[in-house]
Write a protein that holds these residues in place. Structure first.
Motif, PDB file in Angstrom:
ATOM      1  N   CYS A  21       0.987  -1.272   0.155  1.00 17.05           N
ATOM      2  CA  CYS A  21       0.048   0.047   0.037  1.00 17.05           C
ATOM      3  C   CYS A  21       0.865   1.196  -0.014  1.00 17.05           C
ATOM      4  O   CYS A  21       0.795   1.889   1.224  1.00 17.05           O
ATOM      5  N   LEU A 116     -12.262  -1.892  -6.546  1.00 18.40           N
ATOM      6  CA  LEU A 116     -11.302  -2.000  -5.580  1.00 18.40           C
ATOM      7  C   LEU A 116     -10.706  -3.402  -5.384  1.00 18.40           C
ATOM      8  O   LEU A 116      -9.279  -3.468  -4.820  1.00 18.40           O
ATOM      9  N   PHE A 117     -11.465  -4.337  -5.510  1.00 19.42           N
ATOM     10  CA  PHE A 117     -11.253  -5.688  -4.730  1.00 19.42           C
ATOM     11  C   PHE A 117     -11.436  -6.904  -5.538  1.00 19.42           C
ATOM     12  O   PHE A 117     -12.567  -6.712  -6.530  1.00 19.42           O
ATOM     13  N   VAL A 124      -6.544  -4.738  -1.725  1.00 16.23           N
ATOM     14  CA  VAL A 124      -6.911  -3.691  -2.679  1.00 16.23           C
ATOM     15  C   VAL A 124      -5.902  -4.065  -4.109  1.00 16.23           C
ATOM     16  O   VAL A 124      -4.711  -4.358  -3.776  1.00 16.23           O
ATOM     17  N   SER A 128      -6.061  -0.070  -8.374  1.00 16.66           N
ATOM     18  CA  SER A 128      -6.918   0.687  -7.309  1.00 16.66           C
ATOM     19  C   SER A 128      -6.115   1.340  -6.345  1.00 16.66           C
ATOM     20  O   SER A 128      -6.344   2.277  -5.686  1.00 16.66           O
ATOM     21  N   GLN A 129      -5.034   0.692  -5.863  1.00 16.25           N
ATOM     22  CA  GLN A 129      -3.934   1.212  -4.955  1.00 16.25           C
ATOM     23  C   GLN A 129      -3.513   2.660  -5.569  1.00 16.25           C
ATOM     24  O   GLN A 129      -3.333   3.678  -4.746  1.00 16.25           O
ATOM     25  N   ARG A 169     -12.547  -4.407   4.238  1.00 19.41           N
ATOM     26  CA  ARG A 169     -12.474  -3.475   3.101  1.00 19.41           C
ATOM     27  C   ARG A 169     -12.408  -2.262   3.495  1.00 19.41           C
ATOM     28  O   ARG A 169     -11.528  -1.248   3.062  1.00 19.41           O
ATOM     29  N   SER A 172      -8.795  -1.746   4.784  1.00 18.70           N
ATOM     30  CA  SER A 172      -7.728  -2.018   3.767  1.00 18.70           C
ATOM     31  C   SER A 172      -7.580  -0.483   3.167  1.00 18.70           C
ATOM     32  O   SER A 172      -6.438  -0.094   2.921  1.00 18.70           O
ATOM     33  N   VAL A 173      -8.522   0.137   2.580  1.00 19.62           N
ATOM     34  CA  VAL A 173      -8.468   1.550   2.167  1.00 19.62           C
ATOM     35  C   VAL A 173      -7.974   2.649   3.049  1.00 19.62           C
ATOM     36  O   VAL A 173      -7.136   3.391   2.691  1.00 19.62           O
ATOM     37  N   CYS A 176      -4.209   1.942   3.266  1.00 16.40           N
ATOM     38  CA  CYS A 176      -3.617   2.525   2.169  1.00 16.40           C
ATOM     39  C   CYS A 176      -3.487   4.174   2.230  1.00 16.40           C
ATOM     40  O   CYS A 176      -2.102   4.414   1.863  1.00 16.40           O
TER      41      CYS A 176
END
Length: 233
Positions: A21, A116-117, A124, A128-129, A169, A172-173, A176
């Protein structure tokens, strides 16, 4: 998911994302001197969607006092700049103007979970990263904005699994964003709501796709409101 097991999961997930990330994580910043604070901030801000569901519709925190028209106008102009910058980045996301709990202008940036996934994953994707990294750069430029990250699922499948996946999720965002230099203290909430806050009809495939999403809410921090009140924004 029980609170203790949720925290253990979060720690494992955060550590597993060290190399996935963005630049700060790739440079070892997470493991270095500030790593504990970063992990602690992210973990501390995660709240299960099974708790306070009102946060799913309330953006930001009430400041406990009246906000003048001049303050609102200054914050509105500031948020217009944030929106324009985010749109210029081509984030592959929907950017909407909304209001926070104080009636001030805010933004809702919605990422389609299907972009995203991978299916049933909370990792991710590389493409999308890059988009989240662009958003992180915008957030670093406008550093008096606070942020909340909300994960949502469709009603397909097991409700418990959907709840957990929506939490993973959102995390995860947020991870990042933090890994690319957004201070974890600015990420006020990281919430998973499962399928409890749909935006479309789960009876249709198009509706279920729309309901699988991660929202990044961007709104005025207390520091921004104080600056606007003083005419310094």
């Amino acid at each position: 998911m029980k609170k203790n097991s949720l925290k253990l999961f979060i720690m494992g997930l955060c550590l597993s994302m060290v190399c996935s990330c963005g630049t700060a994580l790739q440079n070892g910043a997470l493991i270095g001197g500030g790593g504990g604070a970063l992990l602690g901030g992210i973990i501390g801000n995660l709240v299960s969607g099974k708790g306070d569901k009102t946060k799913g519709t309330a953006i930001g925190a009430a400041i406990g006092g009246a906000v003048g028209a001049g303050t609102g106008a200054l914050i509105g102009k500031h948020m217009d700049k944030v929106k324009a910058e985010a749109e210029a980045m081509r984030l592959n996301a929907t950017i909407e103007e909304v209001k926070d709990v104080n009636g001030l202008d805010a933004l809702k940036i919605t990422f389609d979970s299907g972009l995203l996934f991978e299916k049933a994953s909370s990792t991710v994707t590389a493409t999308s990263q890059a988009n989240i990294n662009k958003l992180a750069n915008v957030m670093k430029k406008f550093d008096t904005c606070d942020i909340s990250v909300y994960g949502h699922a469709s009603s397909d499948g097991n409700a418990t699994k959907n709840q957990t996946l929506s939490e993973q999720r959102a995390l995860s965002v947020a991870q990042c964003l933090a890994g690319n230099g957004v201070a974890s203290t600015r990420i006020k909430d990281i919430l998973g709501f499962g399928s409890s806050v749909p935006v479309a009809d789960n009876a249709t495939e198009a509706g279920r796709v729309a309901n699988r999403r991660v929202e990044v809410l961007v709104y005025a921090s207390e520091a921004m409101i104080k600056a606007a009140n003083a005419g310094k924004l």
